[in-house]
Design a protein around this motif. Structure first.
Motif, short mmCIF file in Angstrom:
data_model
loop_
_atom_site.label_atom_id
_atom_site.label_comp_id
_atom_site.label_asym_id
_atom_site.label_seq_id
_atom_site.Cartn_x
_atom_site.Cartn_y
_atom_site.Cartn_z
N GLY A 51 0.83 -1.21 0.00
CA GLY A 51 0.00 0.00 0.00
C GLY A 51 0.85 1.25 0.00
N GLU A 52 0.26 2.33 0.45
CA GLU A 52 0.99 3.59 0.53
C GLU A 52 1.73 3.63 1.86
OE1 GLU A 52 -1.03 7.13 -0.79
OE2 GLU A 52 -2.54 5.89 -1.79
N PRO A 53 3.00 4.04 1.85
CA PRO A 53 3.77 4.05 3.09
C PRO A 53 3.28 5.11 4.07
CG PRO A 53 5.05 5.01 1.31
CD PRO A 53 3.78 4.50 0.70
N LYS A 54 3.15 4.72 5.31
CA LYS A 54 2.82 5.65 6.37
C LYS A 54 4.07 6.44 6.74
CE LYS A 54 -1.19 3.53 6.68
NZ LYS A 54 -1.25 2.82 5.42
N LYS A 55 3.88 7.56 7.42
CA LYS A 55 4.99 8.45 7.77
C LYS A 55 6.12 7.73 8.50
CE LYS A 55 6.08 12.53 10.48
NZ LYS A 55 5.97 12.78 11.89
N ASP A 56 5.80 6.93 9.50
CA ASP A 56 6.81 6.27 10.32
C ASP A 56 6.98 4.80 9.98
OD1 ASP A 56 7.33 8.63 11.78
OD2 ASP A 56 5.59 8.25 13.06
N LEU A 57 6.59 4.39 8.77
CA LEU A 57 6.61 2.98 8.41
C LEU A 57 7.97 2.34 8.60
CD1 LEU A 57 4.71 1.10 5.79
CD2 LEU A 57 7.19 0.87 5.74
N ALA A 58 9.04 2.96 8.14
CA ALA A 58 10.37 2.36 8.26
C ALA A 58 10.70 2.06 9.71
CB ALA A 58 11.43 3.27 7.64
N ASP A 59 10.46 3.02 10.60
CA ASP A 59 10.73 2.79 12.02
C ASP A 59 9.80 1.73 12.59
OD1 ASP A 59 12.75 4.70 12.05
OD2 ASP A 59 11.42 6.31 12.70
N ASP A 60 8.53 1.77 12.20
CA ASP A 60 7.55 0.80 12.71
C ASP A 60 7.94 -0.62 12.30
OD1 ASP A 60 6.14 2.93 13.78
OD2 ASP A 60 4.62 2.94 12.19
N PHE A 61 8.37 -0.77 11.05
CA PHE A 61 8.73 -2.12 10.59
C PHE A 61 10.07 -2.58 11.14
CE2 PHE A 61 4.92 -2.05 8.47
CZ PHE A 61 4.70 -3.25 7.81
N ASP A 62 10.98 -1.65 11.38
CA ASP A 62 12.23 -2.02 12.07
C ASP A 62 11.90 -2.53 13.47
OD1 ASP A 62 13.84 -1.34 9.90
OD2 ASP A 62 14.40 0.62 10.73
N GLN A 63 10.97 -1.86 14.15
CA GLN A 63 10.57 -2.26 15.50
C GLN A 63 9.84 -3.61 15.47
OE1 GLN A 63 8.12 0.59 17.57
NE2 GLN A 63 8.10 -0.60 19.44
N LEU A 64 8.93 -3.80 14.54
CA LEU A 64 8.23 -5.08 14.41
C LEU A 64 9.22 -6.21 14.19
CD1 LEU A 64 5.58 -6.73 14.06
CD2 LEU A 64 5.68 -6.13 11.63
N GLN A 65 10.17 -5.97 13.32
CA GLN A 65 11.19 -6.97 13.02
C GLN A 65 12.04 -7.28 14.25
OE1 GLN A 65 12.74 -6.72 8.95
NE2 GLN A 65 14.77 -6.60 9.89
#
Length: 168
Positions: free
Chosen positions: A107-121
C-alpha cells in the motif's frame, strides 16, 4: 531506476538468505525461499491472496461472508493475525506462532513505516518489508512481490492484468 533490489548476501550461491531493498529503502535480510507469509493489513491480504494464497499463514482481518462464498474452506479458516495499521492490532504472539518467514505490507507508506517495521522486526525476529502500491502502480507492486517471493511469471501475469484494466 530500479524499484527494488534483490542480491545474495555473501559470495556463496547456496546462501540461505538474500538482501531485499523494500519500497521505503530498507535493506532487509530475508529467506532465499519463502513459503510462509504473514500480511500486515487488508490490502496486503487481498494482493498476496491473488498471487500466492497457499503461502499465507493467516489473515489481517476475517474474509467477508461474500468472499467466503468464493473461497475454499482452507482459506477462510486461516487464523486472524491482525494488522500493523488500523483495524484489530496485530497479535505479535500469534504472528510468531504462525511460523511466518516474512511479514509483507502493501500500500501507501505511512509516515513512520520504516521505524515501525524495524521495531516489528526487532520484536518478532521476522523480516518485515513494505511494497508501495497505488491504483496506478499496482503492476510494479506485483513485479516487486514476484521478485521477493521468487514468482516472477505469476506476478507478471497479475501486473499485466492490472495495467490493462488501469489503462482502460
Amino acid at each position: 531506476a530500479a524499484l527494488f533490489a534483490l542480491s545474495a548476501l555473501g559470495a556463496a550461491p547456496s546462501a540461505l538468505t538474500v538482501r531485499f531493498v523494500d519500497s521505503v529503502g530498507r535493506a532487509v535480510e530475508i529467506p532465499r525461499r519463502i513459503d510462509r507469509i504473514a500480511v500486515s493489513g487488508a490490502l496486503a491480504q487481498i494482493t498476496l491472496f491473488a498471487l500466492c494464497p497457499d503461502k499465507l499463514v493467516g489473515v489481517a482481518e476475517p474474509w467477508s461472508e461474500t468472499a467466503k462464498r468464493y473461497l475454499a474452506e482452507e482459506y477462510h479458516a486461516l487464523p486472524e493475525l491482525g494488522q500493523v495499521y488500523g483495524g484489530k492490532q496485530m497479535n505479535l504472539e500469534a504472528l510468531i506462532e504462525s511460523g511466518a518467514q516474512i511479514v509483507v505490507d502493501v500500500g501507501e507508506p505511512k509516515k513512520d513505516l520504516a521505524d515501525d517495521f524495524d521495531q516489528l522486526q526487532a520484536q518478532t525476529r521476522i523480516p518485515s518489508v513494505h511494497v508501495t502500491a497505488t491504483l496506478s502502480t499496482m503492476g510494479d507492486a506485483y513485479r516487486m512481490l514476484g521478485e521477493l517471493l521468487g514468482m516472477p511469471e505469476e506476478a507478471e501475469a497479475l501486473a499485466a492484468a492490472c495495467e490493462a484494466i488501469y489503462t482502460q
